[in-house]
Scaffold this active site. Structure first.
Site, short mmCIF file in Angstrom:
data_model
loop_
_atom_site.label_atom_id
_atom_site.label_comp_id
_atom_site.label_asym_id
_atom_site.label_seq_id
_atom_site.Cartn_x
_atom_site.Cartn_y
_atom_site.Cartn_z
N LYS A 28 89.95 45.68 4.25
CA LYS A 28 88.87 45.34 3.65
C LYS A 28 88.41 44.53 4.93
CE LYS A 28 87.31 42.47 0.50
NZ LYS A 28 86.23 41.30 1.01
N ASP A 62 82.88 45.48 4.21
CA ASP A 62 82.59 44.15 3.18
C ASP A 62 81.63 43.58 3.33
OD1 ASP A 62 81.48 43.18 0.21
OD2 ASP A 62 82.91 42.36 0.81
N LEU A 63 80.27 44.44 3.97
CA LEU A 63 79.33 43.25 5.08
C LEU A 63 78.31 42.56 3.73
CD1 LEU A 63 79.55 44.35 8.63
CD2 LEU A 63 80.16 42.78 7.75
N LYS A 64 78.22 43.59 2.61
CA LYS A 64 77.20 43.05 1.87
C LYS A 64 75.07 42.99 2.51
CE LYS A 64 80.10 40.78 -1.65
NZ LYS A 64 81.22 40.82 -0.31
N HIS A 70 71.90 43.47 2.92
CA HIS A 70 70.37 43.50 1.82
C HIS A 70 69.39 42.57 2.26
CE1 HIS A 70 69.34 40.56 -1.64
NE2 HIS A 70 68.22 41.26 -1.18
N ASP A 71 69.03 43.28 2.74
CA ASP A 71 67.27 43.32 3.92
C ASP A 71 67.02 44.56 3.70
OD1 ASP A 71 66.19 43.14 6.34
OD2 ASP A 71 67.60 42.81 7.12
N PRO A 116 64.12 48.08 3.89
CA PRO A 116 65.20 49.43 3.21
C PRO A 116 65.65 50.58 4.40
CG PRO A 116 63.47 50.04 1.71
CD PRO A 116 63.97 48.28 2.47
N THR A 141 65.78 48.93 7.69
CA THR A 141 67.26 48.14 8.32
C THR A 141 68.53 47.92 7.87
OG1 THR A 141 65.52 46.44 8.67
CG2 THR A 141 67.78 45.87 9.62
N THR A 191 80.00 36.02 -8.26
CA THR A 191 81.13 35.90 -9.01
C THR A 191 80.88 34.12 -8.94
OG1 THR A 191 83.24 36.60 -7.79
CG2 THR A 191 82.36 37.59 -9.32
N ARG A 206 96.09 39.11 -9.97
CA ARG A 206 97.07 38.92 -8.88
C ARG A 206 98.50 39.57 -10.20
NH1 ARG A 206 94.01 37.51 -6.02
NH2 ARG A 206 93.92 35.34 -4.63
N GLN A 231 90.95 31.40 -6.98
CA GLN A 231 89.99 32.38 -7.92
C GLN A 231 90.41 32.18 -9.56
OE1 GLN A 231 88.90 34.92 -7.47
NE2 GLN A 231 89.21 36.07 -5.83
N GLY A 284 93.36 39.80 -1.32
CA GLY A 284 94.27 39.02 -0.21
C GLY A 284 95.56 38.56 -0.19
N ARG A 285 95.47 37.61 -0.78
CA ARG A 285 96.76 36.91 -0.37
C ARG A 285 97.95 37.22 -1.41
NH1 ARG A 285 92.36 31.34 -1.86
NH2 ARG A 285 91.72 33.37 -2.75
O1 C5P Z 1 92.98 36.46 -1.50
P1 C5P Z 1 92.21 37.00 -2.97
O2 C5P Z 1 93.01 38.14 -3.63
O3 C5P Z 1 91.89 36.42 -4.13
O4 C5P Z 1 90.62 38.16 -2.20
C1 C5P Z 1 90.36 38.39 -2.79
C2 C5P Z 1 88.78 39.25 -1.83
O5 C5P Z 1 88.54 39.39 -2.24
C3 C5P Z 1 88.34 38.44 -0.60
O6 C5P Z 1 88.10 39.14 0.83
C4 C5P Z 1 87.01 37.59 -1.52
O7 C5P Z 1 86.71 37.21 -0.60
C5 C5P Z 1 86.92 38.97 -2.45
N1 C5P Z 1 86.14 39.16 -3.53
C6 C5P Z 1 86.50 38.13 -4.53
N2 C5P Z 1 85.30 37.99 -5.77
C7 C5P Z 1 84.66 38.59 -5.85
C8 C5P Z 1 84.06 39.29 -4.58
C9 C5P Z 1 85.11 39.81 -3.46
O8 C5P Z 1 87.15 37.48 -4.24
N3 C5P Z 1 83.74 38.75 -6.54
#
Ligand code: C5P
Length: 237
Positions: free
Chosen positions: A34, A61-63, A65-66, A68, A70, A120, A181, A190, A210-211
């Site tokens: 991503k 993942d640029l989300k 929102h503009d 239609p 664009t 979230t 996790r 989180q 991610g992490r």
């Molecule tokens: O490091 P981690 O596993 O928490 O990363 C989760 C990824 O998912 C990040 O890129 C975060 O921006 C994205 N994300 C999130 N919660 C959301 C939407 C996206 O953690 N509701």
């Protein structure tokens, strides 16, 4: 779907200098990465092209929102990069969503258009502040249904929302779930985390992690362990 294709590694790092060593250290253990606002703003489309040229898949993942027109143009550009998945905000409305879906479908390599419902980070009180009267879950279900009827291929949703969305909207669309996790890893910032097993059981088709991978001593091993857990959970489902 192969378990490996259900894991998306979030490259939440400042630049290519940090991203590429991680991608290399993961090797064959994961295929989809991503690229979000931070990395894309720093490196632009060349990093996306490089990842795809090296055989990886990219979730952009640029989300969007503009208006239609664009959003359709941005989706066309993203499709030309050959990204596998991209995100739009469902709150952009059905005209914007349909324009995004149509632009994607016109590409020779159509990406999956995923809609984000309610961030979230927003609570019921935050929704009231911006003039939304329903609570978060009501709004998630409302926007999820809107995105589905506009032809979006899937939604980004927490595991809790995934369960409700599956119940309300059924099967046949992707649910991409962050906040995952593996047991024994740090939650970080989180607030609500679920294991890969729980996310799959809730109806997620893809997990964004991610992490737990980026910060692991051995990122390839961490990714492989999650893929193995997805495989077991999918078999049990
Ligand atoms: O490091 P981690 O596993 O928490 O990363 C989760 C990824 O998912 C990040 O890129 C975060 O921006 C994205 N994300 C999130 N919660 C959301 C939407 C996206 O953690 N509701």
């Amino acid at each position: 779907m192969l378990a490996k294709d259900r894991l998306i590694v979030a490259l939440d790092v400042p630049g290519a200098t940090q991203a590429l060593p991680i991608v290399h250290s993961i090797g064959e253990a994961a295929t989809t990465f991503k690229v979000g606002k931070q990395l894309f703003t720093a490196e632009g489309p060349q990093l996306v092209r490089d990842l795809i040229a090296s055989g990886r898949k990219v979730f952009l993942d640029l989300k969007y929102h503009d208006i239609p027109n664009t959003v359709a143009a941005a989706v066309k550009s993203a499709s030309e990069l050959r990204v596998t998945m991209l995100t739009v905000h469902a709150s952009g409305g059905s005209k914007m969503l349909r324009a995004a879906v149509e632009a994607a479908s016109q590409s020779p390599h159509p990406p999956l258009v995923l809609a984000v419902t309610v961030l979230t980070s927003l609570s019921d009180v935050d929704l009231q502040e911006i003039g939304v009267s329903g609570n978060v879950l009501t709004q998630v279900l409302r926007l999820g249904a809107l995105a589905r009827s506009a032809g979006c291929g899937g939604l980004v949703a927490s595991a809790k929302e995934a369960r409700e969305l599956r119940r309300e909207l059924g099967e046949g669309f992707a649910i991409v779930t962050p906040g995952v996790r593996p047991a024994g890893t740090a939650a970080g910032d989180q607030a609500r985390v679920v294991t890969p097993t729980d996310a799959i059981a809730a109806g997620a088709t893809h997990l964004v992690v991610g992490r737990p991978i980026l910060e692991a001593t051995d990122p390839a091993k961490a990714a492989a362990a999650i893929v193995a857990e997805i495989e077991r959970a999918a078999a049990a489902d």
